[in-house]
Each structure stands twice: as structure tokens, then as C-alpha cells.
Design a protein around this motif. Sequence first.
Motif, PDB file in Angstrom:
ATOM      1  N   HIS A  75     -40.416  15.909  51.129  1.00  0.00           N
ATOM      2  CA  HIS A  75     -40.336  14.547  51.651  1.00  0.00           C
ATOM      3  C   HIS A  75     -40.956  14.472  53.049  1.00  0.00           C
ATOM      4  N   GLN A  76     -41.060  13.238  53.574  1.00  0.00           N
ATOM      5  CA  GLN A  76     -41.693  13.047  54.878  1.00  0.00           C
ATOM      6  C   GLN A  76     -40.711  13.122  56.046  1.00  0.00           C
ATOM      7  N   ILE A  77     -39.538  12.508  55.867  1.00  0.00           N
ATOM      8  CA  ILE A  77     -38.559  12.450  56.948  1.00  0.00           C
ATOM      9  C   ILE A  77     -37.192  12.893  56.427  1.00  0.00           C
ATOM     10  N   ARG A  78     -36.478  13.661  57.254  1.00  0.00           N
ATOM     11  CA  ARG A  78     -35.117  14.047  56.895  1.00  0.00           C
ATOM     12  C   ARG A  78     -34.153  13.691  58.014  1.00  0.00           C
ATOM     13  N   LEU A  79     -33.044  13.069  57.642  1.00  0.00           N
ATOM     14  CA  LEU A  79     -31.931  12.841  58.557  1.00  0.00           C
ATOM     15  C   LEU A  79     -30.711  13.563  58.011  1.00  0.00           C
ATOM     16  N   THR A  80     -29.963  14.171  58.902  1.00  0.00           N
ATOM     17  CA  THR A  80     -28.714  14.802  58.522  1.00  0.00           C
ATOM     18  C   THR A  80     -27.566  13.900  58.958  1.00  0.00           C
ATOM     19  N   LEU A  81     -26.717  13.552  58.027  1.00  0.00           N
ATOM     20  CA  LEU A  81     -25.614  12.647  58.322  1.00  0.00           C
ATOM     21  C   LEU A  81     -24.412  13.418  58.864  1.00  0.00           C
ATOM     22  N   ASN A  98     -44.368  -7.079  60.594  1.00  0.00           N
ATOM     23  CA  ASN A  98     -44.420  -6.382  61.886  1.00  0.00           C
ATOM     24  C   ASN A  98     -44.523  -4.875  61.747  1.00  0.00           C
ATOM     25  N   ARG A  99     -44.605  -4.379  60.507  1.00  0.00           N
ATOM     26  CA  ARG A  99     -44.723  -2.932  60.247  1.00  0.00           C
ATOM     27  C   ARG A  99     -43.531  -2.168  60.811  1.00  0.00           C
ATOM     28  N   THR A 100     -42.352  -2.756  60.757  1.00  0.00           N
ATOM     29  CA  THR A 100     -41.163  -2.077  61.262  1.00  0.00           C
ATOM     30  C   THR A 100     -40.152  -1.883  60.136  1.00  0.00           C
ATOM     31  N   ILE A 101     -39.553  -0.708  60.120  1.00  0.00           N
ATOM     32  CA  ILE A 101     -38.541  -0.364  59.137  1.00  0.00           C
ATOM     33  C   ILE A 101     -37.241  -0.133  59.887  1.00  0.00           C
ATOM     34  N   ASN A 102     -36.240  -0.943  59.612  1.00  0.00           N
ATOM     35  CA  ASN A 102     -34.946  -0.823  60.275  1.00  0.00           C
ATOM     36  C   ASN A 102     -33.969  -0.118  59.353  1.00  0.00           C
ATOM     37  N   ILE A 103     -33.425   0.990  59.841  1.00  0.00           N
ATOM     38  CA  ILE A 103     -32.455   1.767  59.074  1.00  0.00           C
ATOM     39  C   ILE A 103     -31.121   1.675  59.799  1.00  0.00           C
ATOM     40  N   LYS A 104     -30.155   1.042  59.162  1.00  0.00           N
ATOM     41  CA  LYS A 104     -28.826   0.891  59.761  1.00  0.00           C
ATOM     42  C   LYS A 104     -27.879   1.893  59.134  1.00  0.00           C
ATOM     43  N   ILE A 105     -27.147   2.619  59.972  1.00  0.00           N
ATOM     44  CA  ILE A 105     -26.196   3.617  59.496  1.00  0.00           C
ATOM     45  C   ILE A 105     -24.839   3.351  60.131  1.00  0.00           C
ATOM     46  N   ILE A 141     -38.247   2.179  62.975  1.00  0.00           N
ATOM     47  CA  ILE A 141     -39.481   2.953  62.831  1.00  0.00           C
ATOM     48  C   ILE A 141     -40.647   1.980  62.738  1.00  0.00           C
ATOM     49  N   THR A 142     -41.609   2.133  63.626  1.00  0.00           N
ATOM     50  CA  THR A 142     -42.834   1.328  63.573  1.00  0.00           C
ATOM     51  C   THR A 142     -43.939   2.184  62.966  1.00  0.00           C
ATOM     52  N   THR A 143     -44.573   1.678  61.911  1.00  0.00           N
ATOM     53  CA  THR A 143     -45.599   2.437  61.208  1.00  0.00           C
ATOM     54  C   THR A 143     -46.987   1.877  61.471  1.00  0.00           C
ATOM     55  N   ASP A 144     -47.989   2.628  61.079  1.00  0.00           N
ATOM     56  CA  ASP A 144     -49.369   2.207  61.318  1.00  0.00           C
ATOM     57  C   ASP A 144     -49.951   1.430  60.139  1.00  0.00           C
ATOM     58  N   ASP A 145     -49.147   1.203  59.121  1.00  0.00           N
ATOM     59  CA  ASP A 145     -49.615   0.469  57.941  1.00  0.00           C
ATOM     60  C   ASP A 145     -48.390  -0.101  57.231  1.00  0.00           C
ATOM     61  N   VAL A 146     -48.630  -0.824  56.144  1.00  0.00           N
ATOM     62  CA  VAL A 146     -47.532  -1.395  55.373  1.00  0.00           C
ATOM     63  C   VAL A 146     -47.104  -0.392  54.305  1.00  0.00           C
ATOM     64  N   PHE A 147     -45.832  -0.067  54.308  1.00  0.00           N
ATOM     65  CA  PHE A 147     -45.298   0.887  53.346  1.00  0.00           C
ATOM     66  C   PHE A 147     -44.017   0.366  52.718  1.00  0.00           C
ATOM     67  N   GLU A 148     -43.779   0.788  51.495  1.00  0.00           N
ATOM     68  CA  GLU A 148     -42.449   0.703  50.912  1.00  0.00           C
ATOM     69  C   GLU A 148     -41.718   1.978  51.322  1.00  0.00           C
ATOM     70  N   VAL A 149     -40.401   1.901  51.413  1.00  0.00           N
ATOM     71  CA  VAL A 149     -39.612   3.058  51.822  1.00  0.00           C
ATOM     72  C   VAL A 149     -38.770   3.533  50.643  1.00  0.00           C
ATOM     73  N   SER A 150     -38.904   4.819  50.346  1.00  0.00           N
ATOM     74  CA  SER A 150     -38.096   5.425  49.298  1.00  0.00           C
ATOM     75  C   SER A 150     -37.061   6.331  49.958  1.00  0.00           C
ATOM     76  N   MET A 151     -35.798   6.183  49.581  1.00  0.00           N
ATOM     77  CA  MET A 151     -34.733   7.019  50.140  1.00  0.00           C
ATOM     78  C   MET A 151     -34.052   7.807  49.034  1.00  0.00           C
ATOM     79  N   PHE A 160     -36.556  10.235  53.553  1.00  0.00           N
ATOM     80  CA  PHE A 160     -37.324   9.001  53.491  1.00  0.00           C
ATOM     81  C   PHE A 160     -38.790   9.323  53.251  1.00  0.00           C
ATOM     82  N   ASP A 161     -39.404   8.519  52.403  1.00  0.00           N
ATOM     83  CA  ASP A 161     -40.840   8.636  52.164  1.00  0.00           C
ATOM     84  C   ASP A 161     -41.473   7.264  52.292  1.00  0.00           C
TER      85      ASP A 161
END
Length: 354
Positions: A75-81, A98-105, A141-151, A160-161
Motif C-alpha cells: 500500500h501507499q500509506i500506513r497509519l497505526t491506530l 480542492n484536491r484535499t482528503i480529510n481523514i477523521k479519526i 492530505i493535499t494531493t497533486d491530482d484527483v484521486f479516489e481513496v481506498s482504505m 490508504f491508497d
Amino acid sequence: MEEKVMGAFTAIILVVVIAMSCLLVYVPNMHIIALKIEDSQMMGGRVSIMDMLRESNADLEADDPDTRQSILKGHQIRLTLPQNVTSSAVEINNNYVNRTINIKIKGIGKDYFQKFPIRGNSDNIVDVTYNSENLVGLIQITTDDVFEVSMTSEGENIYFDFVDPHEIYDYVVVIDAGHGGNVPGATKQGVCEKDINLDIVLELKKYFDACDKNIGVYYTRTDDTNPSFANRVGLANDTDADLFISVHNNSTASGRMSSINGTEVMYEAGDSTGESKKFAQMCLSNLLGELGTKSKGIVVGDEVYIIRMSKPPVALVEVGFMTNQKELDNLQEQEYQNKAALAIYNSVLQYLNL
């Protein structure tokens, strides 16, 4: 005595000039100093973690491939809870414009990233910030393009990918509700064009939400906001959309009520493939059929920024004239708005041969 007074006066003037010169240098930077102060006060609650990402990447680069694979598991990103926080506490909101992905935990505090550094690949990431209040954390997370996020989740880790929309959908369509926010568009009898445009688009969204075709539909706005022209057409371009539709309503040049009425659709004459003109004609034909309005034809719209700059085939729909009393009345009716939305929906399916 007079000479002493003049000398003292000259000295005072010199001091004032020097002081003013210093202020001119200092004042333009005062907002920067204020931001630094504010930032230092917020460091406990909001920190930039891009450096942490890069350091994490450097660590991964230093590891052998097997170790790197075991950390990210492909995967691209890993978070440990933290303990007692599960993946069900994670909520993702993707602001495509706005190319921003907001992840609320829920359940994480201000020291989260000190204890659980983020790991992964920051190639598509422009910036990441973190904020926590009342044990609710927000990662932006602000990205350089438009992406869907897979968790995906595995034990204490979530991954996250960032996925290209075309890897998920057969077709991508971008829909723009014209105007918005402090730019109302044409306004007649207390009715704002921006609201009618949005109402039609929200009706259109209902059709696409119920659609069984594999179409990814992206909206420049679904509320009373006003994205920039660059962001509107940028969403179509950056998603490599198959179609771009902008919904508007017309008025006379003078803005006065008149008998002028009808539906027109703008297209990009600079589109050498002719696809923009082809799609505009489909939109016009379907709108005339559903609404029974007078045809104002298809019109070259290259002077309009979002048309001129659009890479995919584009059509800017002018459903009706707000300066015509009958059409203004019709445009405020939900049934009429729904008919306009259905016409645009059918035009998209017709163009895509679905």
C-alpha cells in the motif's frame, strides 16, 4: 539660538525618517510574524507532518525490499491506530475540487503522530496537516491530482491508497453548477441563478446516484460555494473526464424582463475533434424534447474560460431565460428542474452509448 532650534528640528526630522523607513520594511512582514506566533501557539494541536513522511520514506528506502514490503504490504500509506481505536472510528471525506482528503479519526489526541508516525510513499502528496480537539483527530492530505481513496485495515494498522478514477469507473463525468457563493449570476425578482443551477444539478445527481452504469460522477459544488473557474475546469481536466457539463440559466443583455425565451447550449469550437459540438447538440435536442422550449441553438462559447480551457468535450447548458416571466416561473418548479436534469442525464448516456 535660532540655529540651535533649526539643528534640533533637523535632527528630529532625521530620526522620524529613519523610523518610518524601518516601519516600511517591517510592516509588510507583520502578518508573517503574526502567523508564526499563531503557529507556535498551535503546535500542540496542529502540526505539519510532511517532514515526518519524508523521513519515513527515507527509512523505507534504507530498508531492504522485503522489509519495506512488510511495512506497507503493497500500500501507499500506513497509519497505526492507538489501542482501543478501530477502523470503524475512521471517516474519509474527499474534496475533489480542492484536491484535499480529510481523514477523521475518533479517539486520538494531540500526541498521536509522536507516538504513531505515518509511514508510506509521499509521491502524490503536496502537504499533510494534523489537528486534534476533544479526542477527534483530523488529518488533511493535499494531493497533486484527483484521486479516489481506498482504505483497508489489518489489525492495528490501516492502509490508504490513492487510485486514479479511471481504474474504478468505465467513464468519468464532471458536472458543474454555475455560479455560487457571493456570485449569484442573473438575479430576478429575488431569485438567484446560482440556486436554480444548483437545484437542477441536485436533481441530476439523483439520477446518477440511481444509475446502474459504472460512471464516476464528480461535482464542482453541491452546496452554495463558488469554486474558481480554474478549479471547475481543473476537476474535469485532472480526472481526465469523458464529459464536462456546466449548468446555467440565461438573461437578456440588459437584464430587463422581456419576451425572449428558449434554451441554448454552448460548445467549444476549438475542439478539433468536433465532440464538444456533438455533445452540445445532444443536450439541446434532449432539453427541447423534455421541456418543450424554443430552440436558441448551439452557440460557440470559446470566450468562456471553462469552455476554452476544457480538455474533455464540454457543453454549457443555458436551460432558460430568467428574464422571461414564464420561464422564470417554470425554472422555480421542481418538476421542471427534474425534467431539465433528466434531459442532461439522457444526453450523457446517449453520448457514452449506454
